[in-house]
Scaffold this motif. Structure first.
Motif, PDB file in Angstrom:
ATOM      1  N   VAL A  94       0.831  -1.207   0.000  1.00  0.00           N
ATOM      2  CA  VAL A  94       0.000   0.000   0.000  1.00  0.00           C
ATOM      3  C   VAL A  94       0.865   1.258   0.000  1.00  0.00           C
ATOM      4  O   VAL A  94       0.631   2.195  -0.779  1.00  0.00           O
ATOM      5  N   VAL A  95       1.879   1.281   0.855  1.00  0.00           N
ATOM      6  CA  VAL A  95       2.745   2.464   0.929  1.00  0.00           C
ATOM      7  C   VAL A  95       3.547   2.638  -0.358  1.00  0.00           C
ATOM      8  O   VAL A  95       3.678   3.751  -0.878  1.00  0.00           O
ATOM      9  N   ALA A  96       4.066   1.526  -0.906  1.00  0.00           N
ATOM     10  CA  ALA A  96       4.848   1.612  -2.148  1.00  0.00           C
ATOM     11  C   ALA A  96       3.987   2.081  -3.313  1.00  0.00           C
ATOM     12  O   ALA A  96       4.406   2.933  -4.115  1.00  0.00           O
ATOM     13  N   ILE A  97       2.761   1.547  -3.415  1.00  0.00           N
ATOM     14  CA  ILE A  97       1.869   1.971  -4.489  1.00  0.00           C
ATOM     15  C   ILE A  97       1.482   3.439  -4.304  1.00  0.00           C
ATOM     16  O   ILE A  97       1.441   4.211  -5.267  1.00  0.00           O
ATOM     17  N   GLY A  98       1.202   3.824  -3.061  1.00  0.00           N
ATOM     18  CA  GLY A  98       0.845   5.216  -2.790  1.00  0.00           C
ATOM     19  C   GLY A  98       1.954   6.175  -3.154  1.00  0.00           C
ATOM     20  O   GLY A  98       1.727   7.186  -3.825  1.00  0.00           O
TER      21      GLY A  98
ATOM     22  N   GLY B 228       0.248  15.704  -3.493  1.00  0.00           N
ATOM     23  CA  GLY B 228       1.103  14.837  -2.672  1.00  0.00           C
ATOM     24  C   GLY B 228       0.604  14.732  -1.244  1.00  0.00           C
ATOM     25  O   GLY B 228       0.630  13.654  -0.641  1.00  0.00           O
ATOM     26  N   GLN B 229       0.122  15.826  -0.688  1.00  0.00           N
ATOM     27  CA  GLN B 229      -0.410  15.814   0.669  1.00  0.00           C
ATOM     28  C   GLN B 229      -1.653  14.932   0.754  1.00  0.00           C
ATOM     29  O   GLN B 229      -1.822  14.156   1.708  1.00  0.00           O
ATOM     30  N   VAL B 230      -2.525  15.049  -0.252  1.00  0.00           N
ATOM     31  CA  VAL B 230      -3.749  14.243  -0.256  1.00  0.00           C
ATOM     32  C   VAL B 230      -3.418  12.760  -0.363  1.00  0.00           C
ATOM     33  O   VAL B 230      -3.952  11.935   0.390  1.00  0.00           O
ATOM     34  N   THR B 231      -2.524  12.411  -1.302  1.00  0.00           N
ATOM     35  CA  THR B 231      -2.175  11.007  -1.483  1.00  0.00           C
ATOM     36  C   THR B 231      -1.459  10.443  -0.253  1.00  0.00           C
ATOM     37  O   THR B 231      -1.629   9.271   0.080  1.00  0.00           O
ATOM     38  N   THR B 232      -0.675  11.281   0.420  1.00  0.00           N
ATOM     39  CA  THR B 232       0.007  10.823   1.640  1.00  0.00           C
ATOM     40  C   THR B 232      -1.012  10.485   2.726  1.00  0.00           C
ATOM     41  O   THR B 232      -0.897   9.464   3.424  1.00  0.00           O
ATOM     42  N   ILE B 233      -2.017  11.342   2.872  1.00  0.00           N
ATOM     43  CA  ILE B 233      -3.066  11.096   3.869  1.00  0.00           C
ATOM     44  C   ILE B 233      -3.818   9.810   3.537  1.00  0.00           C
ATOM     45  O   ILE B 233      -4.057   8.973   4.413  1.00  0.00           O
ATOM     46  N   MET B 234      -4.179   9.653   2.248  1.00  0.00           N
ATOM     47  CA  MET B 234      -4.911   8.454   1.841  1.00  0.00           C
ATOM     48  C   MET B 234      -4.064   7.200   2.036  1.00  0.00           C
ATOM     49  O   MET B 234      -4.570   6.169   2.493  1.00  0.00           O
ATOM     50  N   THR B 235      -2.773   7.288   1.702  1.00  0.00           N
ATOM     51  CA  THR B 235      -1.883   6.136   1.880  1.00  0.00           C
ATOM     52  C   THR B 235      -1.774   5.767   3.352  1.00  0.00           C
ATOM     53  O   THR B 235      -1.780   4.584   3.715  1.00  0.00           O
ATOM     54  N   THR B 236      -1.691   6.792   4.213  1.00  0.00           N
ATOM     55  CA  THR B 236      -1.592   6.543   5.649  1.00  0.00           C
ATOM     56  C   THR B 236      -2.846   5.865   6.175  1.00  0.00           C
ATOM     57  O   THR B 236      -2.781   4.906   6.962  1.00  0.00           O
ATOM     58  N   ILE B 237      -4.006   6.346   5.724  1.00  0.00           N
ATOM     59  CA  ILE B 237      -5.274   5.770   6.182  1.00  0.00           C
ATOM     60  C   ILE B 237      -5.402   4.318   5.734  1.00  0.00           C
ATOM     61  O   ILE B 237      -5.699   3.421   6.538  1.00  0.00           O
ATOM     62  N   ILE B 238      -5.152   4.079   4.424  1.00  0.00           N
ATOM     63  CA  ILE B 238      -5.288   2.716   3.904  1.00  0.00           C
ATOM     64  C   ILE B 238      -4.222   1.799   4.508  1.00  0.00           C
ATOM     65  O   ILE B 238      -4.487   0.642   4.826  1.00  0.00           O
ATOM     66  N   GLY B 239      -3.008   2.345   4.677  1.00  0.00           N
ATOM     67  CA  GLY B 239      -1.952   1.557   5.305  1.00  0.00           C
ATOM     68  C   GLY B 239      -2.286   1.174   6.744  1.00  0.00           C
ATOM     69  O   GLY B 239      -1.973   0.075   7.196  1.00  0.00           O
TER      70      GLY B 239
ATOM     71  N   GLN C 173      12.338   3.015   5.379  1.00  0.00           N
ATOM     72  CA  GLN C 173      11.765   3.302   6.702  1.00  0.00           C
ATOM     73  C   GLN C 173      10.572   2.393   6.983  1.00  0.00           C
ATOM     74  O   GLN C 173      10.399   1.901   8.097  1.00  0.00           O
ATOM     75  N   VAL C 174       9.754   2.163   5.938  1.00  0.00           N
ATOM     76  CA  VAL C 174       8.588   1.293   6.101  1.00  0.00           C
ATOM     77  C   VAL C 174       9.022  -0.145   6.323  1.00  0.00           C
ATOM     78  O   VAL C 174       8.452  -0.860   7.158  1.00  0.00           O
ATOM     79  N   VAL C 175      10.061  -0.576   5.599  1.00  0.00           N
ATOM     80  CA  VAL C 175      10.568  -1.945   5.746  1.00  0.00           C
ATOM     81  C   VAL C 175      11.109  -2.171   7.155  1.00  0.00           C
ATOM     82  O   VAL C 175      10.771  -3.154   7.828  1.00  0.00           O
TER      83      VAL C 175
END
Length: 395
Positions: free
Chosen positions: A38-42, A263-274, A359-361
């Motif tokens: 999810v984070v990589a795709i985001g 970028g801010q919007v996609t970061t928020i969405m990635t965080t939520i889905i992640g 960092q995610v890994v």
């Protein structure tokens, strides 16, 4: 008992119950893999989207915003940029290119076949700045622009639509009722966000003669350095408002700022889905705790024997805690490999960068270990509290 011996015993226990261990680790594997994917795709999608919107990050789009009075009276230009405007903008110090274009929608005909298309009249800088590469034939020359030649470069989708994939070079099509010769075909766009639209490009001088268009509808400035974006934009709006005797009808849109907002919007969405994907890690942790409780029950006699031989409560607790951590670490490692591989495949087929954050890994690996500690404490504590006499009697 040393840490190495505890790790060795934990690995032997995992090996002795392979199927049970795999099923126990499955929740951890899926959870870690899901978070990484999810984070990589985001992040990869964000990078691709920002690059497509902002380009190289050194362009500014100039637009015309009519005043309320002009809106009410209907007295405003749909094509608000004149040739004089373009010449004045080209004189600005930091401007390397001025991209100007005008678009119309029309029908293109080839004998009995026809299709609707976007007709775009462009100046000489348009194709270079927008990176429109020629796949077949040739692009426009200076003579095409200066002479107003009725030649066109079409998109790959146009080639498929009217020519069924055959070479259209040299063919004469009719834009509206005007005959135009095809001299080039653009490369087919690639990537997840690439849309095969049916487009026709003409030299702006030819479009002016064919459609009676005197002005441009879109203008983009390219500067050499991103640090010059803001001051150059201010200079451009000042020049245009002065030429047209307006206060602030001409404004600039920094595509880099828009990309930053996206970028801010996609970061928020990635965080939520992640975070939602991370819930499976908690479910996996509960599975680890459950199987460790079963393991404690199965090994009650073993615990009794160890205690009767002098093992302390802390040693028993540490033994089962290490086993729980090893179980989750193995699951986390497999999850990282699975997630990284899946993210790479997605990025490969979607044609965008594979941004697997280290960092995610590392975070996923540490989180897996923490799950082993948190959900292993209860079974380990239960094992350490067993009475050695009762344990030896356990059947």
């Amino acid at each position: 008992m040393s840490l190495f011996e505890n790790i060795k015993m934990a690995l032997m226990s995992v090996k002795a119950h392979k199927m049970r261990s795999i099923l126990t680790m499955l929740g951890i594997i899926i959870g870690v893999a899901a978070v990484i994917v999810v984070v990589a795709i985001g992040q990869g999608g964000e990078a691709m989207l920002k690059s497509q919107i902002a380009g190289d990050g050194n362009t500014i789009e100039v637009f015309y915003q009519p005043s309320e009075e002009e809106m009410q009276q209907g007295d405003w230009e749909q094509n608000p940029f004149t040739s004089d405007d373009i010449r004045e903008l080209e004189k600005l110090d930091k401007v390397t290119n001025v991209v100007a274009s005008t678009s119309e929608y029309s029908t293109v005909r080839l004998r009995d076949e026809s299709t609707d298309t976007s007709i775009t009249g462009i100046n000489q800088a348009y194709m270079e700045v927008n990176k429109l590469d020629i796949a077949e034939g040739r692009g426009f020359t200076s003579a095409d622009f200066l002479g107003g030649r009725r030649v066109t470069v079409v998109s790959a989708a146009m080639q498929e639509e009217l020519f069924e994939g055959k070479s259209p070079i040299g063919e004469i099509i009719r834009v509206g009722v005007q005959p135009v010769e095809i001299i080039g075909v653009l490369e087919k766009p690639t990537g997840l966000f690439a849309f095969g639209s049916v487009d026709t490009y003409l030299p702006w001088s030819a479009m002016r003669n064919m459609f009676g268009t005197n002005n441009y509808s879109q203008v983009t400035l390219e500067v050499g350095d991103t640090d010059d974006l803001k001051p150059t934009g201010e200079q451009a709006t000042e020049v245009l408002n002065r030429l047209h005797d307006t206060e602030d009808s001409y404004q600039v849109m920094n595509m880099e700022e828009i990309a930053a907002g996206i970028g801010q919007v996609t970061t928020i969405m990635t965080t939520i889905i992640g975070s939602i994907a991370g819930i499976s890690l908690l479910v996996g942790g509960i599975g680890v705790m459950n199987i460790m409780l079963v393991s404690v029950t199965e090994r009650t006699r073993e615990i009794g024997i160890r205690k009767s031989l002098g093992a302390t409560r802390q040693q028993i607790l540490f033994q089962f805690l290490v086993e729980s951590i090893i179980l989750t670490l193995i699951g986390g490692t497999i999850g990282i490999l699975l997630g990284s591989g899946t993210a790479y495949l997605v990025s490969f087929f979607a044609d965008w960068p594979s941004l697997i954050s280290w960092q995610v890994v590392v975070g996923a690996l540490v989180f897996s270990m923490l799950i082993g500690i948190v959900f292993g404490i209860l079974p380990a504590n239960k094992a350490s509290r067993l009475d050695p006499i009762d344990s030896l009697r356990y059947e």
